[in-house]
Design an enzyme around this catalytic site. Structure first.
Site, PDB file in Angstrom:
ATOM      1  CE  LYS A  79      20.282 -53.221 -40.006  1.00 62.32           C
ATOM      2  NZ  LYS A  79      20.530 -54.326 -39.041  1.00 62.32           N
ATOM      3  CB  SER A 154      17.532 -56.725 -39.478  1.00 64.29           C
ATOM      4  OG  SER A 154      18.701 -56.307 -38.786  1.00 64.29           O
ATOM      5  CB  SER A 178      20.860 -58.389 -37.871  1.00 64.96           C
ATOM      6  OG  SER A 178      19.535 -58.678 -37.522  1.00 64.96           O
TER       7      SER A 178
END
Lengths: 459, 112
Positions: A79, A154, A178
């Site tokens: 990420k 997210s 997330s």
């Protein structure tokens, strides 16, 4: 051999036994990304050079007949909130569009030290703020199982990359759900470890008392394998705990019979989609058949979790994001006449709408006259939420809940209503606030996919 | 309405944000909607609850000690070299939007 479908152990053994090479594996994943990712949008940056260098190292070990490290040759995605030395790290934000960190995030460094091959950096909501990945400053991610739907957020890119076979495993971060919510939306496994289990050194901070790094994978075993690699005390992060790391992979083989499973009615109330409810209830039935004891537990403050979270998280974010001022790194507005104007315009032009909204909310909650009413109040309710779990875990070993009240929603469906978007995290924020671990494991499919969340006591 | 345009302007200033007129109008609407929801916290009596600022308070803290001693678990040796060598100058400046060889450069702070 379908290279893109290999698990960690299968990939490592195939390279070790010279049935394939790390290089071939990497190329097959890049080919897959080339073919699929223009429609999905999971990757922001590919790290081909870094990947090939690592693959070459692994292939030479294999050629010499030396034992490969535990993740030897396993292609992973990261990420884009985790810093990678010499590789652009954006946090999904225009303000960091050209930021090239001088350091590696500890979790990434530990994966690479264990032989993993980093394919690239994955799209996410800006500064990890969002539940749909529509807040990326670059482009949204689409759900590989239905391109009209969001992948969750997210860590939307991290979940989509695993679901679309564009990485064996990925790292995500979880501040209010997330990792687990996108894992559930994309039908993969996502684990948020106990607070302090994994170092956050090199993670771009959102809310420091809530931020966690954890793995997303196709199965629980790969998830365990990555956690074993990244967990443990790191002198560079004073919040990383000095607690021994068990062999999570070996633990998986233990039978579940005899485990006490909590079922909290507060997680099965109004707003829970009927199909999701059915899938989770069926999963709990299956656990009962395997010999688990299903015990009702009560978590009475659950409904207060979202308001508590959005005060604590935004207050911390307003402080953490004060560092983005256009001086040492990041975007700087052009032609500002004074320093103060340069700060304000750089932040105005560099941050997206949701990030500004959260900075404003957090600053408001911390401002003179409102601190006691909001921030202090939220910290007290946080204590109550945590005590709920303390009470429940005196009775049970784990609690099974839905991860999200619905399956993946359509792009744009909640984009103009921040409050509706926040409520997508209603079942996940509690674990972040209490510091306990949670894992989302697929347990069924609606028209789309399906989620169940396990919450367990710490460590 | 709890939050007014004036409040938004004040908080934007504290946040080092300017915000366009349109953004300010949206912010008034959104903050009122979110804070309206958050107000449900007032239904809880928390007079006798200790605030929880950190999860790590629950694991590492030695409650029998006072002051910074309570947080001894988080200490490490303060070693500049070895554990954590400083960044070379050029690396530390590499991401700066504007710099010379020694300093970050910013617009003038003091008017003469």
């Amino acid at each position: 051999m379908e290279l893109n479908l290999l698990t960690i152990d299968a990939a490592r053994s195939a390279i070790q036994e010279r049935k394939t090479t790390s290089m071939a594996l990497v190329e097959s994943f890049y080919a897959r990304i080339q073919k699929e990712d223009s429609a999905i949008g999971a990757y922001l940056t590919l790290t081909r050079e870094r990947a090939l260098e690592q693959a070459d190292r692994i292939d030479r070990l294999a050629a010499e007949g030396k034992p490969l490290p535990p993740l030897g040759g396993v292609p992973v995605g990261i990420k884009d909130v985790m810093c990678t030395r010499g590789v652009r790290t954006t946090a999904g934000s225009k303000i960091l569009e050209n930021f090239i960190p001088p350091h590696d995030c500890t979790a990434v460094a530990r994966l690479e030290a264990a032989g993993a091959v980093v394919l690239g950096k994955l799209n996410c909501d800006e500064f990890a703020m969002g539940s749909s990945n529509e807040n990326s400053a670059f482009h949204p991610v689409r759900n590989p199982r239905d391109l009209s739907r969001v992948p969750g957020g997210s860590s939307g890119g991290s979940a989509a990359a695993v679901a679309a076979d564009m990485a064996v495993v990925t790292l995500g971060s979880d501040t209010g759900g997330s990792i687990r919510q996108p894992a559930s939306f994309c039908g993969v496994v996502g684990l948020m470890p106990t607070y302090g289990r994994v170092s956050r050194y090199g993670l771009i901070a959102f809310a420091s008392s809530l931020d966690h790094i954890g793995p997303l994978a196709k199965n629980v075993k790969d998830t365990a394998s990555v956690l074993r690699t990244i967990a443990g005390r790191d002198p560079m992060d004073s919040t990383s705990a000095d607690v021994p790391v068990p062999d999570y992979v070996a633990e998986i083989d233990k039978p579940v019979s005899g485990l006490k499973i909590g079922m909290a009615e507060e997680y099965f109330g109004d707003g829970l989609d009927a199909e999701v409810r059915k899938a989770v209830e069926d999963a709990i039935q299956s656990l009962a058949k395997l010999g688990c004891d299903v015990v009702p537990v009560s978590l009475p403050h659950t409904e207060y979790a979202i308001p508590t979270y959005y005060i604590v998280a935004t207050a911390e974010a307003s402080s953490n994001l004060a560092r983005f001022d256009g001086v040492r790194y990041g975007y700087r507005a052009k032609n500002a006449r004074t320093l103060a104007e340069m700060y304000r315009r750089s932040r105005d032009e560099g941050f997206g709408a949701e990030v500004k909204r959260r900075i404003m909310l957090g600053t408001y909650a911390l401002s003179a006259g409102y601190y006691d009413a909001y921030y202090l109040k939220a910290q007290k309710v946080r204590a109550l939420l945590t005590q709920d779990f303390d009470g429940a875990f005196r009775k049970v070993d784990a609690i099974v809940t839905p991860t999200s009240p619905t399956a993946a929603f359509q792009l744009g469906e909640k984009a103009n209503d921040p409050l509706a978007m926040y409520l997508a995290d209603i079942y996940t924020v509690t674990a972040d606030l209490a510091g306990i671990p949670g894992i989302s494991i697929p347990c069924g499919q609606t028209r789309e996919k399906l989620p169940a969340d396990w919450l367990a006591d710490s460590w | 309405m709890k939050v007014t345009e004036k409040d938004v302007a004040y908080v934007a200033d504290l946040s080092n944000l300017e915000l366009t007129e349109e953004e300010r109008a949206h912010m008034v609407r959104d903050l009122n909607s979110i804070l309206g929801y958050i107000d449900m916290l007032n239904r809880l009596d928390t007079d006798n609850v200790e605030p929880m600022a950190q999860v790590s308070d629950r694991y590492g803290v030695d409650t029998s000690k006072a002051g910074s001693e309570r947080f001894a678990y988080a200490n490490r040796e303060d070693i500049l070299f070895g554990l954590r060598p400083s960044l070379p100058h050029e690396e530390a400046l590499a991401n700066a939007p504007d710099a010379d060889e020694t300093f970050f450069k910013v617009p003038k702070v003091i008017e003469r």
